[in-house]
Design a protein around this motif. Structure first.
Motif, PDB file in Angstrom:
ATOM      1  N   THR A 153       0.868  -1.142  -0.405  1.00  0.00           N
ATOM      2  CA  THR A 153       0.649  -0.097  -0.084  1.00  0.00           C
ATOM      3  C   THR A 153       1.573   1.484  -0.370  1.00  0.00           C
ATOM      4  O   THR A 153       2.245   1.309   0.530  1.00  0.00           O
ATOM      5  CB  THR A 153      -0.916   0.034   0.609  1.00  0.00           C
ATOM      6  OG1 THR A 153      -1.750   1.122   0.543  1.00  0.00           O
ATOM      7  CG2 THR A 153      -0.060  -0.103   2.197  1.00  0.00           C
ATOM      8  N   SER A 154       0.576   2.000  -0.633  1.00  0.00           N
ATOM      9  CA  SER A 154       1.288   3.551  -0.976  1.00  0.00           C
ATOM     10  C   SER A 154       0.768   4.216   0.621  1.00  0.00           C
ATOM     11  O   SER A 154       1.707   5.336   1.085  1.00  0.00           O
ATOM     12  CB  SER A 154       0.865   4.310  -1.957  1.00  0.00           C
ATOM     13  OG  SER A 154      -0.725   4.659  -2.155  1.00  0.00           O
ATOM     14  N   SER A 155      -0.091   3.582   1.538  1.00  0.00           N
ATOM     15  CA  SER A 155      -0.104   4.680   3.140  1.00  0.00           C
ATOM     16  C   SER A 155       1.115   4.770   3.905  1.00  0.00           C
ATOM     17  O   SER A 155       1.407   4.713   4.599  1.00  0.00           O
ATOM     18  CB  SER A 155      -1.491   3.728   3.860  1.00  0.00           C
ATOM     19  OG  SER A 155      -2.377   4.307   2.554  1.00  0.00           O
ATOM     20  N   VAL A 156       2.120   3.283   3.329  1.00  0.00           N
ATOM     21  CA  VAL A 156       2.943   3.427   4.158  1.00  0.00           C
ATOM     22  C   VAL A 156       4.293   4.883   4.710  1.00  0.00           C
ATOM     23  O   VAL A 156       4.832   4.336   5.778  1.00  0.00           O
ATOM     24  CB  VAL A 156       4.447   2.497   3.823  1.00  0.00           C
ATOM     25  CG1 VAL A 156       3.737   1.063   3.913  1.00  0.00           C
ATOM     26  CG2 VAL A 156       4.942   1.930   2.490  1.00  0.00           C
ATOM     27  N   TYR A 157       3.662   5.448   3.352  1.00  0.00           N
ATOM     28  CA  TYR A 157       4.336   6.695   3.500  1.00  0.00           C
ATOM     29  C   TYR A 157       3.658   7.680   4.843  1.00  0.00           C
ATOM     30  O   TYR A 157       4.295   8.248   5.192  1.00  0.00           O
ATOM     31  CB  TYR A 157       4.544   7.470   2.232  1.00  0.00           C
ATOM     32  CG  TYR A 157       4.890   6.732   1.720  1.00  0.00           C
ATOM     33  CD1 TYR A 157       6.678   7.170   1.216  1.00  0.00           C
ATOM     34  CD2 TYR A 157       4.730   6.379   0.733  1.00  0.00           C
ATOM     35  CE1 TYR A 157       7.358   6.776  -0.011  1.00  0.00           C
ATOM     36  CE2 TYR A 157       5.555   6.030  -1.311  1.00  0.00           C
ATOM     37  CZ  TYR A 157       6.971   6.195  -0.491  1.00  0.00           C
ATOM     38  OH  TYR A 157       8.050   5.724  -1.919  1.00  0.00           O
ATOM     39  N   PHE A 158       2.243   7.777   4.627  1.00  0.00           N
ATOM     40  CA  PHE A 158       1.151   8.432   5.248  1.00  0.00           C
ATOM     41  C   PHE A 158       1.791   7.352   6.904  1.00  0.00           C
ATOM     42  O   PHE A 158       1.695   8.479   7.222  1.00  0.00           O
ATOM     43  CB  PHE A 158       0.122   8.263   5.294  1.00  0.00           C
ATOM     44  CG  PHE A 158      -0.077   9.533   3.711  1.00  0.00           C
ATOM     45  CD1 PHE A 158       0.447  10.642   3.918  1.00  0.00           C
ATOM     46  CD2 PHE A 158      -0.655   8.792   3.145  1.00  0.00           C
ATOM     47  CE1 PHE A 158      -0.067  11.010   2.889  1.00  0.00           C
ATOM     48  CE2 PHE A 158      -0.432   9.334   1.684  1.00  0.00           C
ATOM     49  CZ  PHE A 158      -0.098   9.891   2.133  1.00  0.00           C
ATOM     50  N   ILE A 159       2.333   6.830   7.308  1.00  0.00           N
ATOM     51  CA  ILE A 159       2.018   5.685   8.539  1.00  0.00           C
ATOM     52  C   ILE A 159       3.783   6.364   9.021  1.00  0.00           C
ATOM     53  O   ILE A 159       3.417   6.992  10.626  1.00  0.00           O
ATOM     54  CB  ILE A 159       2.407   3.724   8.334  1.00  0.00           C
ATOM     55  CG1 ILE A 159       1.211   3.520   7.756  1.00  0.00           C
ATOM     56  CG2 ILE A 159       3.290   3.807   9.446  1.00  0.00           C
ATOM     57  CD1 ILE A 159       0.624   2.232   7.211  1.00  0.00           C
ATOM     58  N   ALA A 160       4.613   6.867   8.643  1.00  0.00           N
ATOM     59  CA  ALA A 160       5.598   7.082   8.513  1.00  0.00           C
ATOM     60  C   ALA A 160       5.373   8.365   9.285  1.00  0.00           C
ATOM     61  O   ALA A 160       6.112   8.370  10.214  1.00  0.00           O
ATOM     62  CB  ALA A 160       6.597   7.214   7.510  1.00  0.00           C
ATOM     63  N   VAL A 161       4.219   8.903   8.982  1.00  0.00           N
ATOM     64  CA  VAL A 161       4.687  10.534   9.392  1.00  0.00           C
ATOM     65  C   VAL A 161       3.322  10.701  10.797  1.00  0.00           C
ATOM     66  O   VAL A 161       3.472  11.264  11.816  1.00  0.00           O
ATOM     67  CB  VAL A 161       3.220  11.273   8.502  1.00  0.00           C
ATOM     68  CG1 VAL A 161       3.089  12.980   8.968  1.00  0.00           C
ATOM     69  CG2 VAL A 161       4.641  11.293   7.358  1.00  0.00           C
ATOM     70  N   MET A 162       2.697   9.822  10.333  1.00  0.00           N
ATOM     71  CA  MET A 162       2.170   8.811  11.778  1.00  0.00           C
ATOM     72  C   MET A 162       2.900   9.113  13.115  1.00  0.00           C
ATOM     73  O   MET A 162       2.281   9.739  14.194  1.00  0.00           O
ATOM     74  CB  MET A 162       0.718   8.260  11.870  1.00  0.00           C
ATOM     75  CG  MET A 162      -0.729   7.870  12.460  1.00  0.00           C
ATOM     76  SD  MET A 162      -1.850   6.889  12.333  1.00  0.00           S
ATOM     77  CE  MET A 162      -1.601   6.018  11.260  1.00  0.00           C
ATOM     78  N   VAL A 163       3.592   8.214  12.116  1.00  0.00           N
ATOM     79  CA  VAL A 163       4.430   7.279  14.022  1.00  0.00           C
ATOM     80  C   VAL A 163       5.686   8.755  14.221  1.00  0.00           C
ATOM     81  O   VAL A 163       5.653   9.161  15.760  1.00  0.00           O
ATOM     82  CB  VAL A 163       5.374   6.173  12.951  1.00  0.00           C
ATOM     83  CG1 VAL A 163       6.954   6.574  14.133  1.00  0.00           C
ATOM     84  CG2 VAL A 163       4.955   5.260  12.917  1.00  0.00           C
ATOM     85  N   CYS A 164       5.686   9.278  13.294  1.00  0.00           N
ATOM     86  CA  CYS A 164       6.600  10.954  13.443  1.00  0.00           C
ATOM     87  C   CYS A 164       5.726  11.654  14.416  1.00  0.00           C
ATOM     88  O   CYS A 164       6.141  12.152  15.702  1.00  0.00           O
ATOM     89  CB  CYS A 164       7.026  11.408  12.103  1.00  0.00           C
ATOM     90  SG  CYS A 164       7.860  13.405  12.999  1.00  0.00           S
ATOM     91  N   GLY A 165       4.653  11.715  14.204  1.00  0.00           N
ATOM     92  CA  GLY A 165       3.472  12.825  14.879  1.00  0.00           C
ATOM     93  C   GLY A 165       3.482  12.504  16.041  1.00  0.00           C
ATOM     94  O   GLY A 165       3.751  12.960  17.477  1.00  0.00           O
ATOM     95  N   ALA A 166       2.960  11.073  16.541  1.00  0.00           N
ATOM     96  CA  ALA A 166       2.982  10.906  18.327  1.00  0.00           C
ATOM     97  C   ALA A 166       4.394  10.755  18.770  1.00  0.00           C
ATOM     98  O   ALA A 166       4.317  10.786  20.106  1.00  0.00           O
ATOM     99  CB  ALA A 166       2.837   8.640  17.783  1.00  0.00           C
ATOM    100  N   HIS A 167       5.335  10.247  18.292  1.00  0.00           N
ATOM    101  CA  HIS A 167       6.663  10.530  18.828  1.00  0.00           C
ATOM    102  C   HIS A 167       7.185  12.197  18.993  1.00  0.00           C
ATOM    103  O   HIS A 167       7.704  11.817  20.153  1.00  0.00           O
ATOM    104  CB  HIS A 167       8.044  10.055  18.174  1.00  0.00           C
ATOM    105  CG  HIS A 167       9.384   9.696  18.944  1.00  0.00           C
ATOM    106  ND1 HIS A 167      10.403   8.957  18.013  1.00  0.00           N
ATOM    107  CD2 HIS A 167       9.872   9.852  19.887  1.00  0.00           C
ATOM    108  CE1 HIS A 167      10.873   8.778  18.934  1.00  0.00           C
ATOM    109  NE2 HIS A 167      10.522   8.984  20.003  1.00  0.00           N
ATOM    110  N   ALA A 168       6.850  12.413  18.013  1.00  0.00           N
ATOM    111  CA  ALA A 168       6.908  13.797  18.446  1.00  0.00           C
ATOM    112  C   ALA A 168       6.033  14.359  19.422  1.00  0.00           C
ATOM    113  O   ALA A 168       6.711  15.504  20.521  1.00  0.00           O
ATOM    114  CB  ALA A 168       7.432  15.081  17.211  1.00  0.00           C
TER     115      ALA A 168
END
Length: 188
Positions: A153-168
């Motif tokens: 899925t091309s959503s793996v790019y957005f999952i990276a943003v979600m993980v970054c947002g949670a960690h930040a």
């Protein structure tokens, strides 16, 4: 916007400067949790960067030595690069190393600087919540779309943003709670 390390110490005699972070059990537990997450994401960045390097090297070898090409090498290296960047951003947030203009802030009294630091950390944490919600929405919306050369899925790019947002978000929440000296106690 983080005050420099020489100005980031509390002067007991005059009572100015950032206060040390709280020593409560909750604060310590939360900080330890984030430290463990930092270790995990640090090694994830190392692995992802290594994978990106391997795929780029293989692509160069295939193209210039074997006269062929790996179809998904460019896409995989781009994906690994995106993940490396978004996993690394919270590490920069931790120490305040991102670009900022602090001319006005540095003219403020120490106590006001600390208050402004905590306020902006709290507001930035709210912004990270909005980033997480937006990236979750984009992930769900694009889940059925596949990458051109991979059955992923091309959503793996957005999952990276979600993980970054949670960690930040976790880092910014800790900084809003503990202040600008939160990570100073760990430095030599």
């Amino acid at each position: 916007m983080t005050p420099s390390s020489s100005e980031n110490r509390h002067d007991e005699k005059r009572g100015w400067g950032p206060m040390p972070p709280p020593v409560s059990k909750r604060f310590s537990y939360f900080k330890k949790l984030i430290e463990q997450l930092d270790i995990a994401t640090y090694w994830a960045v190392v692995v992802v960067m290594a994978l990106m390097t391997v795929f780029i090297s293989l692509q160069v070898f295939w193209r210039y030595v074997l006269g062929s090409s790996i179809d998904s090498a460019n896409e995989l290296s781009r994906l690994f690069f995106v993940w490396a960047i978004f996993l690394a951003i919270p590490h920069g947030v931790k120490h305040g190393v991102h670009v900022g203009i602090d001319l006005f802030v540095m003219m403020m009294p120490e106590r006001r600087r600390e208050q402004l630091f905590r306020l902006t950390a709290g507001l930035s944490a709210l912004l990270m919540l909005m980033v997480m919600v937006g990236s979750y929405t984009a992930t769900v919306d694009g889940w059925n779309q596949l990458m051109p050369t991979l059955p992923v899925t091309s959503s793996v790019y957005f999952i990276a943003v979600m993980v970054c947002g949670a960690h930040a978000f976790l880092h910014l929440t800790l900084l809003a709670w503990g202040g600008s000296a939160t990570w100073e106690v760990n430095r030599p």
